[in-house]
Write a protein that holds these residues in place. Structure first.
Motif, PDB file in Angstrom:
ATOM      1  N   LEU A  17       0.367 -25.767 -16.786  1.00 26.18           N
ATOM      2  CA  LEU A  17      -0.270 -24.491 -16.438  1.00 26.18           C
ATOM      3  C   LEU A  17      -0.606 -24.459 -14.948  1.00 26.18           C
ATOM      4  N   HIS A  18      -1.176 -25.554 -14.457  1.00 20.61           N
ATOM      5  CA  HIS A  18      -1.538 -25.640 -13.041  1.00 20.61           C
ATOM      6  C   HIS A  18      -0.308 -25.471 -12.146  1.00 20.61           C
ATOM      7  N   ALA A  19       0.762 -26.164 -12.480  1.00 18.56           N
ATOM      8  CA  ALA A  19       1.998 -26.065 -11.693  1.00 18.56           C
ATOM      9  C   ALA A  19       2.554 -24.638 -11.729  1.00 18.56           C
ATOM     10  N   ALA A  20       2.498 -23.993 -12.881  1.00 24.40           N
ATOM     11  CA  ALA A  20       2.997 -22.613 -13.004  1.00 24.40           C
ATOM     12  C   ALA A  20       2.194 -21.661 -12.122  1.00 24.40           C
ATOM     13  N   VAL A  21       0.873 -21.794 -12.150  1.00 24.21           N
ATOM     14  CA  VAL A  21       0.018 -20.936 -11.326  1.00 24.21           C
ATOM     15  C   VAL A  21       0.269 -21.210  -9.842  1.00 24.21           C
ATOM     16  N   THR A  22       0.360 -22.481  -9.485  1.00 19.89           N
ATOM     17  CA  THR A  22       0.613 -22.826  -8.082  1.00 19.89           C
ATOM     18  C   THR A  22       1.933 -22.248  -7.612  1.00 19.89           C
ATOM     19  N   TRP A  23       2.984 -22.388  -8.418  1.00 20.58           N
ATOM     20  CA  TRP A  23       4.286 -21.861  -7.994  1.00 20.58           C
ATOM     21  C   TRP A  23       4.313 -20.334  -7.984  1.00 20.58           C
ATOM     22  N   ALA A  24       3.532 -19.686  -8.826  1.00 23.37           N
ATOM     23  CA  ALA A  24       3.406 -18.224  -8.721  1.00 23.37           C
ATOM     24  C   ALA A  24       2.798 -17.869  -7.371  1.00 23.37           C
ATOM     25  N   LEU A  25       1.793 -18.639  -6.943  1.00 26.05           N
ATOM     26  CA  LEU A  25       1.154 -18.390  -5.648  1.00 26.05           C
ATOM     27  C   LEU A  25       2.067 -18.759  -4.485  1.00 26.05           C
ATOM     28  N   PRO A  54      -7.220 -13.604  -9.606  1.00 19.99           N
ATOM     29  CA  PRO A  54      -7.215 -14.428 -10.817  1.00 19.99           C
ATOM     30  C   PRO A  54      -6.349 -15.675 -10.693  1.00 19.99           C
ATOM     31  N   LEU A  55      -5.211 -15.563 -10.003  1.00 19.00           N
ATOM     32  CA  LEU A  55      -4.337 -16.724  -9.826  1.00 19.00           C
ATOM     33  C   LEU A  55      -5.006 -17.802  -8.980  1.00 19.00           C
ATOM     34  N   MET A  56      -5.637 -17.386  -7.875  1.00 22.54           N
ATOM     35  CA  MET A  56      -6.317 -18.369  -7.028  1.00 22.54           C
ATOM     36  C   MET A  56      -7.478 -19.028  -7.761  1.00 22.54           C
ATOM     37  N   LEU A  57      -8.204 -18.261  -8.539  1.00 21.45           N
ATOM     38  CA  LEU A  57      -9.318 -18.826  -9.301  1.00 21.45           C
ATOM     39  C   LEU A  57      -8.799 -19.819 -10.348  1.00 21.45           C
ATOM     40  N   ALA A  58      -7.735 -19.465 -11.047  1.00 25.38           N
ATOM     41  CA  ALA A  58      -7.143 -20.375 -12.037  1.00 25.38           C
ATOM     42  C   ALA A  58      -6.632 -21.648 -11.365  1.00 25.38           C
ATOM     43  N   GLU A  59      -6.041 -21.494 -10.190  1.00 26.68           N
ATOM     44  CA  GLU A  59      -5.549 -22.680  -9.474  1.00 26.68           C
ATOM     45  C   GLU A  59      -6.713 -23.575  -9.056  1.00 26.68           C
ATOM     46  N   ARG A 114      -2.074 -21.054   5.237  1.00 28.56           N
ATOM     47  CA  ARG A 114      -2.049 -20.918   3.775  1.00 28.56           C
ATOM     48  C   ARG A 114      -0.643 -21.123   3.230  1.00 28.56           C
ATOM     49  N   THR A 115       0.339 -20.583   3.925  1.00 24.03           N
ATOM     50  CA  THR A 115       1.724 -20.712   3.463  1.00 24.03           C
ATOM     51  C   THR A 115       2.124 -22.178   3.373  1.00 24.03           C
ATOM     52  N   LEU A 116       1.868 -22.941   4.420  1.00 23.14           N
ATOM     53  CA  LEU A 116       2.230 -24.360   4.422  1.00 23.14           C
ATOM     54  C   LEU A 116       1.415 -25.146   3.391  1.00 23.14           C
ATOM     55  N   ALA A 117       0.137 -24.820   3.265  1.00 19.57           N
ATOM     56  CA  ALA A 117      -0.697 -25.512   2.272  1.00 19.57           C
ATOM     57  C   ALA A 117      -0.179 -25.254   0.859  1.00 19.57           C
ATOM     58  N   TRP A 118       0.219 -24.020   0.562  1.00 20.38           N
ATOM     59  CA  TRP A 118       0.741 -23.742  -0.773  1.00 20.38           C
ATOM     60  C   TRP A 118       2.095 -24.396  -0.991  1.00 20.38           C
ATOM     61  N   LEU A 119       2.921 -24.452   0.040  1.00 19.99           N
ATOM     62  CA  LEU A 119       4.199 -25.159  -0.110  1.00 19.99           C
ATOM     63  C   LEU A 119       3.969 -26.645  -0.392  1.00 19.99           C
ATOM     64  N   LEU A 120       3.012 -27.238   0.290  1.00 18.32           N
ATOM     65  CA  LEU A 120       2.669 -28.647   0.024  1.00 18.32           C
ATOM     66  C   LEU A 120       2.140 -28.819  -1.399  1.00 18.32           C
ATOM     67  N   ARG A 121       1.293 -27.887  -1.829  1.00 16.80           N
ATOM     68  CA  ARG A 121       0.772 -27.950  -3.192  1.00 16.80           C
ATOM     69  C   ARG A 121       1.899 -27.814  -4.206  1.00 16.80           C
ATOM     70  N   GLY A 122       2.827 -26.913  -3.942  1.00 20.12           N
ATOM     71  CA  GLY A 122       3.970 -26.754  -4.843  1.00 20.12           C
ATOM     72  C   GLY A 122       4.772 -28.042  -4.949  1.00 20.12           C
ATOM     73  N   GLY A 123       4.992 -28.705  -3.804  1.00 27.69           N
ATOM     74  CA  GLY A 123       5.694 -29.987  -3.810  1.00 27.69           C
ATOM     75  C   GLY A 123       4.938 -31.048  -4.593  1.00 27.69           C
ATOM     76  N   LEU A 124       3.621 -31.089  -4.417  1.00 27.48           N
ATOM     77  CA  LEU A 124       2.802 -32.031  -5.193  1.00 27.48           C
ATOM     78  C   LEU A 124       2.950 -31.773  -6.691  1.00 27.48           C
ATOM     79  N   CYS A 125       2.928 -30.514  -7.075  1.00 29.38           N
ATOM     80  CA  CYS A 125       3.040 -30.181  -8.499  1.00 29.38           C
ATOM     81  C   CYS A 125       4.376 -30.641  -9.076  1.00 29.38           C
ATOM     82  N   VAL A 126       5.449 -30.458  -8.322  1.00 29.32           N
ATOM     83  CA  VAL A 126       6.762 -30.925  -8.785  1.00 29.32           C
ATOM     84  C   VAL A 126       6.745 -32.444  -8.944  1.00 29.32           C
ATOM     85  N   TRP A 127       6.167 -33.129  -7.968  1.00 25.44           N
ATOM     86  CA  TRP A 127       6.074 -34.586  -8.027  1.00 25.44           C
ATOM     87  C   TRP A 127       5.246 -35.031  -9.221  1.00 25.44           C
TER      88      TRP A 127
END
Length: 142
Positions: A5-13, A53-58, A122-135
């Protein structure tokens, strides 16, 4: 399940921030001065309804994962993920939102540039978070 769920929300963001950064924000300059205040107010209302809502869920799921580290994941990486989430919230609250507030009065090219350039944080931080989620997902599947 929380990790998925966390990864899905992060990748939506991630998708949302890339759309904002590469498409939406650059087009602000083409709205037109007479239409700008209404457009900006409408943008703020609509984007908040979507991103809030997405940011709060994340945030909540990142905090939960950092406090209850899944066995397959390094705890430092979940701390990093939470720190990146907090950096995104701080950038949003301290920079992006105030700039939108100032731009809602009238379009200002200098403020618009600050918005676009500052949003790369924010863009770079979310890209890093997305990479973390994949890992994390890859580690949890081992």
């Amino acid at each position: 399940m929380l990790l998925i769920l966390h990864a899905a929300v992060t990748w939506a963001l991630v998708g949302l921030i890339l759309t904002i950064q590469l498409v939406h924000y650059p087009l602000f300059a083409r709205v037109g001065l007479s239409s700008w205040p209404t457009y900006e107010r409408e943008h703020q209302t609509r984007i908040t309804f979507l991103v809030g809502p997405l940011m709060l869920a994340e945030l909540l799921s990142a905090a939960w994962l950092a406090l209850r580290v899944p066995p397959a994941l390094p705890s430092w990486s979940l701390g990093l993920g939470l720190a990146l989430t907090l950096a995104i919230w701080m950038s949003t609250g301290l920079f992006q939102s105030p700039l939108h507030g100032r731009l809602s009065v009238a379009f200002d090219a200098r403020l618009h540039r600050q918005l676009v350039v500052g949003n790369w944080i924010r863009t770079l931080a979310w890209l890093l978070r997305g990479g973390l989620c994949v890992w994390w997902l890859a580690l949890s599947l081992k």
